[in-house]
Write an enzyme that holds these catalytic residues in place. Structure first.
Site, PDB file in Angstrom:
ATOM      1  N   CYS A  28      45.855  16.292  20.775  1.00 36.40           N
ATOM      2  CA  CYS A  28      44.594  15.567  20.552  1.00 36.40           C
ATOM      3  C   CYS A  28      44.245  14.667  21.726  1.00 36.40           C
ATOM      4  O   CYS A  28      45.037  13.824  22.130  1.00 36.40           O
ATOM      5  CB  CYS A  28      44.688  14.737  19.270  1.00 36.40           C
ATOM      6  SG  CYS A  28      43.199  13.751  18.968  1.00 36.40           S
ATOM      7  N   ARG A  31      43.184  10.353  20.916  1.00 32.08           N
ATOM      8  CA  ARG A  31      44.176   9.491  20.282  1.00 32.08           C
ATOM      9  C   ARG A  31      44.035   8.005  20.567  1.00 32.08           C
ATOM     10  O   ARG A  31      44.741   7.188  19.969  1.00 32.08           O
ATOM     11  CB  ARG A  31      45.585   9.973  20.661  1.00 32.08           C
ATOM     12  CG  ARG A  31      45.980  11.235  19.936  1.00 32.08           C
ATOM     13  CD  ARG A  31      47.367  11.676  20.334  1.00 32.08           C
ATOM     14  NE  ARG A  31      47.384  12.441  21.583  1.00 32.08           N
ATOM     15  CZ  ARG A  31      48.466  12.691  22.283  1.00 32.08           C
ATOM     16  NH1 ARG A  31      49.624  12.194  21.897  1.00 32.08           N
ATOM     17  NH2 ARG A  31      48.409  13.419  23.392  1.00 32.08           N
ATOM     18  N   TRP A 201      35.728  12.669  15.022  1.00 33.26           N
ATOM     19  CA  TRP A 201      34.398  13.193  15.337  1.00 33.26           C
ATOM     20  C   TRP A 201      34.563  14.256  16.407  1.00 33.26           C
ATOM     21  O   TRP A 201      35.607  14.359  17.055  1.00 33.26           O
ATOM     22  CB  TRP A 201      33.450  12.085  15.787  1.00 33.26           C
ATOM     23  CG  TRP A 201      34.024  11.186  16.840  1.00 33.26           C
ATOM     24  CD1 TRP A 201      34.111  11.420  18.182  1.00 33.26           C
ATOM     25  CD2 TRP A 201      34.602   9.892  16.629  1.00 33.26           C
ATOM     26  NE1 TRP A 201      34.707  10.358  18.821  1.00 33.26           N
ATOM     27  CE2 TRP A 201      35.019   9.403  17.890  1.00 33.26           C
ATOM     28  CE3 TRP A 201      34.807   9.089  15.480  1.00 33.26           C
ATOM     29  CZ2 TRP A 201      35.632   8.153  18.047  1.00 33.26           C
ATOM     30  CZ3 TRP A 201      35.423   7.862  15.645  1.00 33.26           C
ATOM     31  CH2 TRP A 201      35.814   7.399  16.918  1.00 33.26           C
ATOM     32  N   GLU A 206      34.111  21.445  21.855  1.00 32.00           N
ATOM     33  CA  GLU A 206      34.715  22.180  20.732  1.00 32.00           C
ATOM     34  C   GLU A 206      33.676  23.112  20.125  1.00 32.00           C
ATOM     35  O   GLU A 206      33.976  24.240  19.738  1.00 32.00           O
ATOM     36  CB  GLU A 206      35.197  21.207  19.650  1.00 32.00           C
ATOM     37  CG  GLU A 206      36.277  20.256  20.096  1.00 32.00           C
ATOM     38  CD  GLU A 206      36.762  19.410  18.926  1.00 32.00           C
ATOM     39  OE1 GLU A 206      36.263  18.278  18.774  1.00 32.00           O
ATOM     40  OE2 GLU A 206      37.616  19.883  18.156  1.00 32.00           O
TER      41      GLU A 206
HETATM   42  N1  ARG Z   1      38.207  22.375  17.238  1.00 28.32           N
HETATM   43  C1  ARG Z   1      37.954  22.277  15.835  1.00 28.32           C
HETATM   44  C2  ARG Z   1      36.536  22.734  15.528  1.00 28.32           C
HETATM   45  O1  ARG Z   1      35.807  23.044  16.421  1.00 28.32           O
HETATM   46  C3  ARG Z   1      38.157  20.870  15.319  1.00 28.32           C
HETATM   47  C4  ARG Z   1      39.491  20.222  15.648  1.00 28.32           C
HETATM   48  C5  ARG Z   1      39.498  18.734  15.450  1.00 28.32           C
HETATM   49  N2  ARG Z   1      38.535  18.107  16.301  1.00 28.32           N
HETATM   50  C6  ARG Z   1      38.232  16.789  16.305  1.00 28.32           C
HETATM   51  N3  ARG Z   1      37.318  16.375  17.132  1.00 28.32           N
HETATM   52  N4  ARG Z   1      38.839  15.946  15.495  1.00 28.32           N
HETATM   53  O2  ARG Z   1      36.081  22.757  14.420  1.00 28.32           O
END
Ligand code: ARG
Length: 338
Positions: A28, A31, A201, A206
């Site tokens: 992560c 953090r 968030w 991602e």
């Molecule tokens: N990578 C994942 C997604 O696109 C989420 C993982 C957790 N990500 C976060 N920002 N807490 O759905």
């Protein structure tokens, strides 16, 4: 311990343990916020129905109209020698993936297997669209799984538009505001919480690089490049790179416009470096999984690319667990194609 082989943790152990599990998770990048985690103790809930209601409440509280709060809801721990409570969905809010007769997929290809399993469990809510919300599957120890449909109004989604390209919104692309991971096991002081959904968030990449850009996910780069009028015949025109940047601009732009918390990968990487310094000052070693910490686009433009990290898994932490439908008694009822 002697009588039952286990012990009941205090609220303080649960709260601090969850924060440290986050701090210890090497993959992560966010953090720095580990002390801002809101921990909800729901260990006393004993039915799938009550757990589902606590999950819906988690979504509402964590979404907070767009001002996302980092949150974890912890259900009863696994008893030694017994299966634990399981939420079958990898995340609470996810989109169905429908495999068509011609082999193409509508929706999120990551969830074709779960979508099939749900169908076999009797789910008939499938709409056949690209962004259909999957129902929640909750399984109590030694019980059959139970299905629950999320109330539409608790799920915040963001329609994607682009700051410069007016045609972008017409593509009808959207994503959900809240990433709630629901299939990992939280381990604190030797106790396993097999159902403990948690969220932070989103970091823009991602969604913009991986969920929407990956070839084995929504695979939108060819479409966006075409709309941009790029020459897609040769890789050397860097049409993928150019489309990727614009898709990611659209994600950050749209979330900001909708008032939903999101962080760009440059800021996140910088915060991670700051976190590293703070951890050093606290006399702790920071472990990190480089291949996960470096963002999936423009890696070398972020500071984390240039730092080697030691990757170690220490507890408390969050661990992967097997998909529950792969368990023997379920396998027999679903002939697997793969
Ligand atoms: N990578 C994942 C997604 O696109 C989420 C993982 C957790 N990500 C976060 N920002 N807490 O759905």
């Amino acid at each position: 311990m002697e009588r039952t082989g286990t012990y009941w943790q205090t609220q303080e152990e649960l709260t601090y343990g969850s924060m440290v599990a986050w701090r210890n998770n090497a993959r992560c990048i966010g953090r720095i916020n580990w002390q801002m985690l809101q921990v909800r103790d729901m260990r006393y809930l004993s039915t799938a129905q009550d757990i589902f209601m606590a999950i819906v409440e988690h979504i509402r509280l964590a979404t907070n109209s767009g001002k996302i709060r980092s949150m974890i809801t912890i259900f009863a721990p696994q008893r030694p020698g017994h299966p634990g409570i399981r939420i079958w969905n990898p995340q609470i809010i996810r989109y169905a993936g429908y495999r068509q007769a011609n082999g193409t997929i509508i929706g999120d290809p990551l969830h074709t297997k779960l979508t099939e399993v749900l169908y076999k469990l009797g789910w008939r809510g499938a709409q056949g669209g690209a962004f259909d919300l999957l129902p929640i599957v909750i399984q109590m120890p030694n019980r059959p799984p139970e299905l629950f449909e999320l109330p539409r109004d608790c799920v915040l989604e963001v329609a994607l538009s682009h700051p410069d390209f007016s045609w972008f919104i017409e593509l009808g692309i959207k994503w959900h505001a809240l990433p709630v991971i629901s299939n990992m096991r939280l381990e604190i002081g030797g106790i396993s919480y097999t159902a403990a959904p948690f969220n932070g968030w989103y970091m823009g990449t991602e969604i913009g690089a991986r969920n929407l850009g990956d070839i084995n996910r929504y695979n939108l780069l060819p479409l966006i490049a075409k709309m941009m009028g790029l020459d897609t015949r040769s890789d050397r025109t860097l049409w993928k790179d150019r489309a990727l940047v614009e898709l990611n601009r659209a994600v950050l732009h749209s979330f900001a416009l909708a008032g939903v918390t999101i962080i760009d990968h440059h800021t996140a990487a910088r915060q991670f470096i700051h976190h590293e310094k703070r951890e050093q000052q606290a006399g702790r070693k920071l472990y990190a999984d480089w291949s996960w910490i470096v963002p999936p686009m423009s890696g070398s433009t972020t500071p984390v690319f240039h730092i080697p990290y030691e990757n170690r898994q220490v507890t408390p932490n969050f661990f992967y667990q097997d998909d529950p439908w792969l368990e023997q008694r379920f396998l027999s009822s679903y002939p697997t194609k793969e």
